[in-house]
Design an enzyme around this catalytic site. Sequence first.
Site, short mmCIF file in Angstrom:
data_model
loop_
_atom_site.label_atom_id
_atom_site.label_comp_id
_atom_site.label_asym_id
_atom_site.label_seq_id
_atom_site.Cartn_x
_atom_site.Cartn_y
_atom_site.Cartn_z
N GLU A 105 7.45 9.82 12.89
CA GLU A 105 6.77 8.65 13.43
C GLU A 105 7.84 7.76 14.04
O GLU A 105 8.57 7.07 13.34
CB GLU A 105 6.00 7.92 12.32
CG GLU A 105 4.92 8.76 11.65
CD GLU A 105 3.84 9.21 12.59
OE1 GLU A 105 3.70 8.62 13.69
OE2 GLU A 105 3.11 10.17 12.25
N CYS A 118 6.39 -1.04 15.50
CA CYS A 118 6.58 0.13 16.37
C CYS A 118 5.50 0.23 17.43
O CYS A 118 5.73 0.83 18.49
CB CYS A 118 6.62 1.41 15.54
SG CYS A 118 5.16 1.70 14.53
#
Length: 479
Positions: A209, A243
Site C-alpha cells: 500500500e 496517502c
Amino acid sequence: MKLQQYVEHQRRYFASGRTLSADFRREQLNRLRLSIRAHEAELLSALRTDLGKSLAEGYMTELSLVYGELDFAIRRLKHWTAPRRVFLPLAAFPGTGWVHSVPYGCVLIMSPWNYPVQLTLNPLVAALAAGNCALIKPSAYAPAVSSVLARLIAETFPSAYVSVVEGGRRENAALLEQHFDLICFTGGAAVGRTVMEAASRHLTPVILELGGKSPAVVDHTADLKTAARRLIWGKTVNAGQTCVAPDYVLADRRIAGELTRELIQQSHRMWGRSPLTRADYPHIVNEKHFNRLTALLEGQHILSGGGSDRAALRIEPTVLQPSSLSAPVMQEEIFGPLLPVLACDSLEEAACFIRHGPRPLALYIFTSRRETARRFLTAVPSGGACVNDVLLHLTSPRLPFGGVGDSGMGRYHGKAGFDAFSYEKSVVERGTRLDIPLRYPPYTEGKRRLLCYLLPDHRLTRGNMPDSGQKRHRLRSRI
C-alpha cells in the site's frame, strides 16, 4: 528474543492448528476489540503526542475505522471461512469441487507513521480473520503510538501468535531478512521496492500500500463551494499527511479563479486566520518532513497560507500556483497541507495529464454530471476514486482499498482483506463406487467420438462431427 526466534515460535504456533477454526479467530478478534477499547484513551493521547491530532480527529480517522473493520469481520467470519462448493466438469463425474480459504501462516505487517493505529490494526484484523500468526513492525516515527501498541498486543495475545517488534531501520532490515509467508507493507514507493526485492528472495507474496500524487479534477458544472470545502478538509486532515489526500487540483479554466477563492475562504472558515496557534490543528511528524515541505514552497506563487512554526512543526494550510510543472511540488508526493491549483482547458486535457504520470492511489472528480464522472473514471486508471468527495472510499469495509502500478498492489479492508491474507485451495472430492472408463486407455475411436459429444464446444474434431447440441444433451442426461 532474536527476530529469527520470533518467527520460529510463530511457525510452531501456526503448525499446531490452533488458528484454523472460525470460533478461535472470532474469539481473538473480540479480544482485540475489547483491548482497544480498554486502551482507547492511551491511543488517542499517543496520537496527540506523535501527530498533534485532536481527540475527535484521532477517533474519527483511526479508532472508528478499526472498530468498523472488527465488527464487519466478526459478523461475517463464519461465512468467509466456509468452503465454497463449485460445479465440476463431466470428466470429474461423480464428484464434488470445493474452494477452501487457507491462511498463509506467519505474516509480517509493516505499518507507517501517518495513521499509526489504523494502518497497523486494520491489516492485523484481516490477518487474524484469515487465520494467520502476525509479527507487527510499527514505525519509529510515531514512538508514542508504537509503545502503546506493543503493550496492547502483549497484554492481549501470546507472542507466539501476535507480537510487536519496535525499532527503526536496523530492525526493518533485519525483519526483511527473515522468511515470512506474506508481507504487508504500507509506506512510500522507494521502501516498497526494497520490501518487494527482499520478499523475492523467498518468493514471498506481498501487499504493498504505497502512495503517489492523487489528483482532484473540478469541471465547470461542479458545486464549487462544496468542492472547495471537501478538498480543504481532505487536504488538512492529519495536516495533509494522508496517502490518499488530494495532492493537487486540476480545475476547468472557466471556474479556476472562483474555485481558488472558495478554497481560500473554506480554509479560513475551518482553521481561522491563525491556524498555527490552534490546539486542534495537527503538526508535521518531525523536523525532517517539516524541512522537506517548507522547501517545496520555495519559488511558488502562494495564494493563501504559507506560514510555518518550526518549534511547533506546523505549516499553515496553503493554496498555491506552482511555478512550473517541473517544480518539486508537482513532481513528488506532497504529504503535507500544501494544495497546488492548476487550470486546464478540458477534462480530456486533465485526463491526459494524469495518465502521463504514475497511476495514482486515489482519483477525485467533482462534477454535477454523472455521465461525465463515469467517462472520466473509465478513462483514467487509479487505485480508488470518489465522485464529489475525497478520502471516503477507504472508510468502508465493503470497499476494497489498494493501489495500482506505482501506488501499490493488493487489496484489503473487509472481505478483500480476508482474501488478501489467505489463498484459495482447490479440492476435488470423489467416491470410488463409480469409475467411468472413458478417460482411461486404450483410446479407441468409439471413445474419441463419445468425447466429442460430451465435452464442451472446444471439442477435438469440430469439423467432422455433427453439431447437435440436442444429441449431446440427451447423451449427457443418460449418463
